[in-house]
Write a protein that holds these residues in place. Structure first.
Motif, PDB file in Angstrom:
ATOM      1  N   LEU A  56       2.777  -9.437  -3.327  1.00 47.08           N
ATOM      2  CA  LEU A  56       2.089  -9.076  -2.016  1.00 47.08           C
ATOM      3  C   LEU A  56       0.556  -8.750  -2.467  1.00 47.08           C
ATOM      4  N   LEU A  57       0.389  -7.750  -3.486  1.00 47.81           N
ATOM      5  CA  LEU A  57      -0.918  -7.261  -4.017  1.00 47.81           C
ATOM      6  C   LEU A  57      -1.710  -8.268  -4.161  1.00 47.81           C
ATOM      7  N   MET A  58      -1.320  -9.136  -5.170  1.00 48.95           N
ATOM      8  CA  MET A  58      -2.232 -10.405  -5.401  1.00 48.95           C
ATOM      9  C   MET A  58      -2.680 -11.335  -4.376  1.00 48.95           C
ATOM     10  N   ASN A  59      -1.725 -11.630  -3.367  1.00 48.67           N
ATOM     11  CA  ASN A  59      -2.112 -12.520  -2.350  1.00 48.67           C
ATOM     12  C   ASN A  59      -2.954 -11.907  -1.410  1.00 48.67           C
ATOM     13  N   LYS A  60      -3.245 -10.431  -1.492  1.00 47.65           N
ATOM     14  CA  LYS A  60      -4.374  -9.807  -0.598  1.00 47.65           C
ATOM     15  C   LYS A  60      -5.715  -9.888  -1.468  1.00 47.65           C
ATOM     16  N   VAL A  61      -5.483  -9.634  -2.946  1.00 44.44           N
ATOM     17  CA  VAL A  61      -6.587  -9.202  -3.501  1.00 44.44           C
ATOM     18  C   VAL A  61      -7.400 -10.407  -4.301  1.00 44.44           C
ATOM     19  N   GLU A  62      -6.526 -11.631  -4.503  1.00 43.03           N
ATOM     20  CA  GLU A  62      -7.170 -12.713  -5.196  1.00 43.03           C
ATOM     21  C   GLU A  62      -8.499 -13.283  -4.530  1.00 43.03           C
ATOM     22  N   THR A  63      -8.601 -13.021  -3.261  1.00 40.17           N
ATOM     23  CA  THR A  63      -9.950 -13.794  -2.664  1.00 40.17           C
ATOM     24  C   THR A  63     -10.986 -12.602  -2.769  1.00 40.17           C
ATOM     25  N   GLN A  64     -10.597 -11.385  -3.057  1.00 40.57           N
ATOM     26  CA  GLN A  64     -11.707 -10.407  -2.807  1.00 40.57           C
ATOM     27  C   GLN A  64     -12.179 -10.145  -4.125  1.00 40.57           C
ATOM     28  N   LEU A  65     -13.310 -10.681  -4.240  1.00 40.98           N
ATOM     29  CA  LEU A  65     -14.386 -10.582  -5.372  1.00 40.98           C
ATOM     30  C   LEU A  65     -14.640  -9.298  -5.797  1.00 40.98           C
ATOM     31  N   TYR A  66     -14.581  -8.367  -4.793  1.00 38.93           N
ATOM     32  CA  TYR A  66     -15.140  -6.907  -5.205  1.00 38.93           C
ATOM     33  C   TYR A  66     -14.255  -6.110  -5.585  1.00 38.93           C
ATOM     34  N   SER A  67     -13.097  -6.538  -5.869  1.00 40.54           N
ATOM     35  CA  SER A  67     -12.037  -5.593  -6.564  1.00 40.54           C
ATOM     36  C   SER A  67     -12.200  -5.376  -8.007  1.00 40.54           C
ATOM     37  N   GLY A  68     -11.792  -4.449  -8.600  1.00 41.23           N
ATOM     38  CA  GLY A  68     -11.796  -4.038 -10.179  1.00 41.23           C
ATOM     39  C   GLY A  68     -11.246  -5.332 -10.900  1.00 41.23           C
ATOM     40  N   ARG A  69     -11.458  -5.029 -12.342  1.00 44.34           N
ATOM     41  CA  ARG A  69     -10.683  -5.933 -13.010  1.00 44.34           C
ATOM     42  C   ARG A  69      -9.340  -5.912 -13.018  1.00 44.34           C
ATOM     43  N   HIS A  70      -8.517  -6.827 -12.935  1.00 45.13           N
ATOM     44  CA  HIS A  70      -7.187  -6.953 -12.603  1.00 45.13           C
ATOM     45  C   HIS A  70      -6.428  -6.832 -14.062  1.00 45.13           C
ATOM     46  N   THR A  71      -6.477  -5.599 -14.489  1.00 44.89           N
ATOM     47  CA  THR A  71      -5.722  -5.244 -15.775  1.00 44.89           C
ATOM     48  C   THR A  71      -3.975  -4.666 -15.351  1.00 44.89           C
ATOM     49  N   VAL A  72      -3.291  -4.540 -16.293  1.00 46.84           N
ATOM     50  CA  VAL A  72      -2.009  -4.132 -15.931  1.00 46.84           C
ATOM     51  C   VAL A  72      -2.037  -2.827 -15.208  1.00 46.84           C
ATOM     52  N   THR A  73      -2.815  -1.863 -15.859  1.00 41.25           N
ATOM     53  CA  THR A  73      -2.819  -0.623 -15.042  1.00 41.25           C
ATOM     54  C   THR A  73      -3.387  -0.638 -13.538  1.00 41.25           C
ATOM     55  N   TRP A  74      -4.467  -1.492 -13.494  1.00 42.81           N
ATOM     56  CA  TRP A  74      -4.956  -1.646 -12.144  1.00 42.81           C
ATOM     57  C   TRP A  74      -3.987  -2.157 -11.211  1.00 42.81           C
ATOM     58  N   LEU A  75      -3.267  -3.438 -11.516  1.00 37.33           N
ATOM     59  CA  LEU A  75      -2.406  -3.916 -10.712  1.00 37.33           C
ATOM     60  C   LEU A  75      -1.023  -3.055 -10.221  1.00 37.33           C
ATOM     61  N   VAL A  76      -0.701  -2.102 -11.475  1.00 37.76           N
ATOM     62  CA  VAL A  76       0.505  -1.538 -11.338  1.00 37.76           C
ATOM     63  C   VAL A  76       0.085  -0.332 -10.382  1.00 37.76           C
ATOM     64  N   THR A  77      -1.172   0.582 -10.541  1.00 33.21           N
ATOM     65  CA  THR A  77      -1.458   1.509  -9.635  1.00 33.21           C
ATOM     66  C   THR A  77      -1.756   0.861  -8.196  1.00 33.21           C
ATOM     67  N   HIS A  78      -2.408  -0.180  -7.965  1.00 30.73           N
ATOM     68  CA  HIS A  78      -2.750  -0.587  -6.324  1.00 30.73           C
ATOM     69  C   HIS A  78      -1.439  -1.081  -5.882  1.00 30.73           C
ATOM     70  N   ALA A  79      -0.348  -1.449  -6.641  1.00 29.34           N
ATOM     71  CA  ALA A  79       0.765  -2.011  -6.138  1.00 29.34           C
ATOM     72  C   ALA A  79       1.910  -0.914  -5.886  1.00 29.34           C
ATOM     73  N   ASN A  80       1.635   0.576  -6.019  1.00 25.61           N
ATOM     74  CA  ASN A  80       2.292   1.637  -5.851  1.00 25.61           C
ATOM     75  C   ASN A  80       3.511   1.700  -6.723  1.00 25.61           C
ATOM     76  N   ILE A  81       3.350   1.378  -7.984  1.00 25.44           N
ATOM     77  CA  ILE A  81       4.474   1.571  -9.010  1.00 25.44           C
ATOM     78  C   ILE A  81       4.127   2.397 -10.007  1.00 25.44           C
ATOM     79  N   PRO A  82       5.071   3.167 -10.107  1.00 24.86           N
ATOM     80  CA  PRO A  82       4.822   4.534 -11.191  1.00 24.86           C
ATOM     81  C   PRO A  82       4.198   3.779 -12.501  1.00 24.86           C
ATOM     82  N   LEU A  83       3.166   4.449 -12.964  1.00 26.78           N
ATOM     83  CA  LEU A  83       2.637   3.957 -14.268  1.00 26.78           C
ATOM     84  C   LEU A  83       3.379   4.273 -15.118  1.00 26.78           C
TER      85      LEU A  83
END
Length: 505
Positions: free
Chosen positions: A400-427
C-alpha cells in the motif's frame, strides 16, 4: 602545507587546529580538513585526534613535535594507556600515529566506560585569564576535559560548561575558544579532596608511558589489600574496602563521579577492581581507590613503576598449594538439594555461592562430577508469534505504501528503514527478516540503491526545468538535484548526459 601554530603546554590538538582556522580565516570546516589532512572525512576528536603523522609533518621535522610527543602531550591518551592491556594500547597508539582510520575510543574503553566523558567543552575562567595574560589568547586545555571530573586541577574551581557540544552534529568542525563561547558566570570552589583528585589526574597526564598487563594490576590490588589488612587467608574482605572508600568519599561524591557502590551487587566495580582483572577500569576508578588508601602520600609515578615490575601472574606472592580433600556429607547433601531446585548456575546466584566455593576448594572432584550429571537439558524455545500471519500483514502495508509513493519523486531514498518507518512497522522487526520471507522479497525488489536514488533526483530536476520551459544544463540539474561531481555515480552522470543531449536535439 598548513602552517599550524605551535601547541601551548597542555593544549589539546583539537584546540591547535581550531586556532589555525582562526589565524587563516577559514570558516568552512571542510576547507580546514582539506588544508590540514587533505581529507574531508576526518572527524574532529577532542580526546584522541588521529592522523598525527600528518599533523606532525606540518611542523617540518621539529624534534619537540613528533607524532609520539603530540600523542603524549596533547591528547588524553596517557589517561587510558596504563590501564588497558599492552596489546590494545599498542594497537590504538599505532592507529592514532599513522594516517589510517582509528577506533581508539572503543579500544581504550572510553566509549563504554562507567565514567562518562563530558558532552560539552568546558573551561576554567581563572585559567583563561592566565592564558590571555601569558600568551595573548585562550585555548582548550586537556585538564578541562577529563571524563568524570568537572574541576580545574590548577585552581580547584568547578569548570564552566560552554555551548560547544561534543557530538555527531558538528563532528567535522574544530571550534576555537573565543569570547563568544565564554559565559558570564562565576566559578565555585570545590572541596579539598576533589581538588586533590583533579591534581592527581593532571599529574597522570604528564607521566611517561607505561605498559602494564591486566594480571599485574590484579597482583597489585591483592598486595594492596593485604598490606592494609583487608585479606583473611586468601580471601579479600571486600566489605572492609567498601567501608574505607565510602567513608572517605561519601555516597554523594561517588555518585557525582558516576561511581556508585552497590553493596548488594556481587559484581560492583569496587569488588571487580580487587578481583582478577577481566576488563580494564577507568583512570578515575583507580585514583578514587588510591586516594582513599593513601590520601596525600600518593605518588603516581612510583605506583605505576612498581606495578610494571610485578610478575604477570595472579596473586603471585601467595604460594600455590592443593587443598586437602574433605568429605562433608552435610554440605554435599545441601548442594544436591539446591541444585535440584535451582540448577547449578541458579544455585550460585541464589545465595549458595559460598557453599559452592567451599566444595570447589575441598571436594572438587565430587563437585565437578555431580555438576556434570546435573546439567538440565535445554528446552527448545516455543515461538509465541504467528510469523506467517505477521509476514502477510506487513507486506500488505508495504505494498500500500509503495502504491502511494512510487510516483512521488520527492520522497526520500527507499531504503529498508525508510519503507518500514513509513509503513508504520516497528523497526525491531527488521531483525527477524529470516522469519518474514515475503517482506524480505519485497525489500530485495523495491529498495533503491544509491545509483537508483540519484537517477530519481536527476529525473525530478529535469521534470521541473521542462515544466518551467527552461533549458537543461548539466550544472543546473546537479545543483537542483543536490548532487556534485564528487558524489555523482558514473551511471548517473551518463544519464545526465543523455538528458541534456536529448533536450538539445
Amino acid at each position: 602545507m598548513a602552517c599550524l601554530p605551535v601547541p601551548y603546554p597542555d593544549e589539546l590538538l583539537y584546540s591547535v587546529i581550531a586556532r589555525y582556522s582562526v589565524y587563516a580565516g577559514i570558516t568552512s570546516p571542510k576547507q580546514l580538513l582539506d588544508e590540514v589532512f587533505q581529507n574531508r572525512k576526518i572527524i574532529a576528536s577532542v580526546a584522541f585526534q588521529g592522523h598525527l603523522s600528518q599533523i606532525s609533518a606540518h611542523y617540518q621535522g621539529n624534534a619537540d613535535l613528533t607524532p609520539n610527543k603530540l600523542l603524549q602531550g596533547h591528547t588524553l591518551f596517557p589517561l587510558y594507556s596504563p590501564f588497558v592491556h599492552p596489546n590494545i594500547a599498542a594497537q590504538a597508539k599505532h592507529e592514532l600515529l599513522t594516517d589510517c582510520r582509528h577506533s581508539a575510543e572503543v579500544q581504550l574503553g572510553k566509549a563504554a566506560s562507567k565514567v562518562k566523558s563530558p558532552h560539552y567543552l568546558r573551561y576554567c575562567p581563572l585559567c583563561v585569564g592566565a592564558q590571555v595574560k601569558q600568551y595573548g589568547e585562550a585555548f582548550w586545555a586537556r585538564r578541562w576535559q577529563l571524563p568524570g571530573l568537572s574541576v580545574c586541577a590548577e585552581h580547584g574551581m568547578y569548570l564552566i560548561r560552554t555551548p560547544v557540544l561534543i557530538s555527531e552534529v558538528h563532528r567535522h568542525q574544530f571550534i576555537a575558544l573565543s569570547p563568544h563561547v565564554l559565559l558570564h558566570s562565576s566559578a565555585l570552589r570545590t572541596t579539598k579532596k576533589i581538588a586533590l583528585l583533579a591534581a592527581y589526574a593532571q599529574q597522570l597526564l604528564n607521566l611517561p608511558e607505561r605498559r602494564i598487563h591486566s594480571l599485574q594490576w590484579s597482583c597489585f590490588y591483592y598486595q594492596l589489600a593485604k598490606q592494609l589488612g583487608f585479606v583473611r587467608g586468601k580471601r579479600v574482605e571486600h566489605n572492609l574496602i567498601a567501608n574505607l572508600v565510602l567513608g572517605y568519599w561519601g555516597v554523594h561524591t561517588l555518585a557525582s563521579f558516576s561511581l556508585n557502590i552497590n553493596r548488594a551487587d556481587e559484581n560492583n566495580w569496587l569488588r571487580c577492581l580487587f578481583r582478577k582483572h577481566r576488563k580494564s577500569f577507568s583512570y578515575l576508578q583507580h585514583l578514587v581507590v588510591w586516594q582513599a588508601f593513601y590520601e596525600q602520600q600518593l605518588e603516581l609515578a612510583k605506583i605505576l613503576f612498581e606495578v610494571s615490575q610485578l610478575p604477570q601472574s595472579h596473586y603471585d606472592d601467595v604460594p600455590a598449594h592443593i587443598e586437602p580433600v574433605i568429605v562433608d556429607q552435610i554440605r554435599r547433601t545441601e548442594w544436591q538439594h539446591v541444585v535440584a531446585k535451582f540448577g547449578v548456575k541458579g544455585a550460585r546466584s541464589q545465595g549458595f555461592a559460598g557453599l559452592y566455593i567451599w566444595l570447589y576448594r575441598h571436594d572438587k572432584q565430587w563437585l565437578m562430577q555431580f555438576n556434570q550429571g546435573s546439567v538440565r537439558p535445554s528446552i527448545a524455545k516455543i515461538s509465541k508469534v504467528d510469523w506467517p500471519s505477521r509476514d502477510k500483514k506487513y507486506v500488505k502495508q508495504l505494498i500500500l505504501l509503495m502504491n502511494k509513493v512510487e510516483t512521488q519523486l520527492y520522497s526520500g531514498r527507499h531504503t529498508v528503514t525508510w519503507l518500514v518507518t513509513h509503513a508504520n512497522i516497528p523497526l525491531s522487526q527488521i531483525k527477524h527478516l529470516e522469519k518474514l520471507p515475503l517482506c524480505k522479497l519485497f525489500f530485495e525488489k523495491y529498495c533503491e540503491s544509491i545509483e537508483e536514488y540519484q537517477c530519481r533526483r536527476i529525473a525530478l530536476a529535469c521534470i521541473d526545468f521542462l515544466k518551467k520551459h527552461e533549458q537543461l544544463k548539466a550544472w543546473r540539474i546537479e545543483r537542483v538535484a543536490g548532487l556534485s561531481k564528487e558524489r555523482t555515480r558514473p551511471i548517473v552522470s551518463q544519464l545526465l548526459g543523455y538528458a541534456v543531449k536529448y533536450e538539445a536535439s
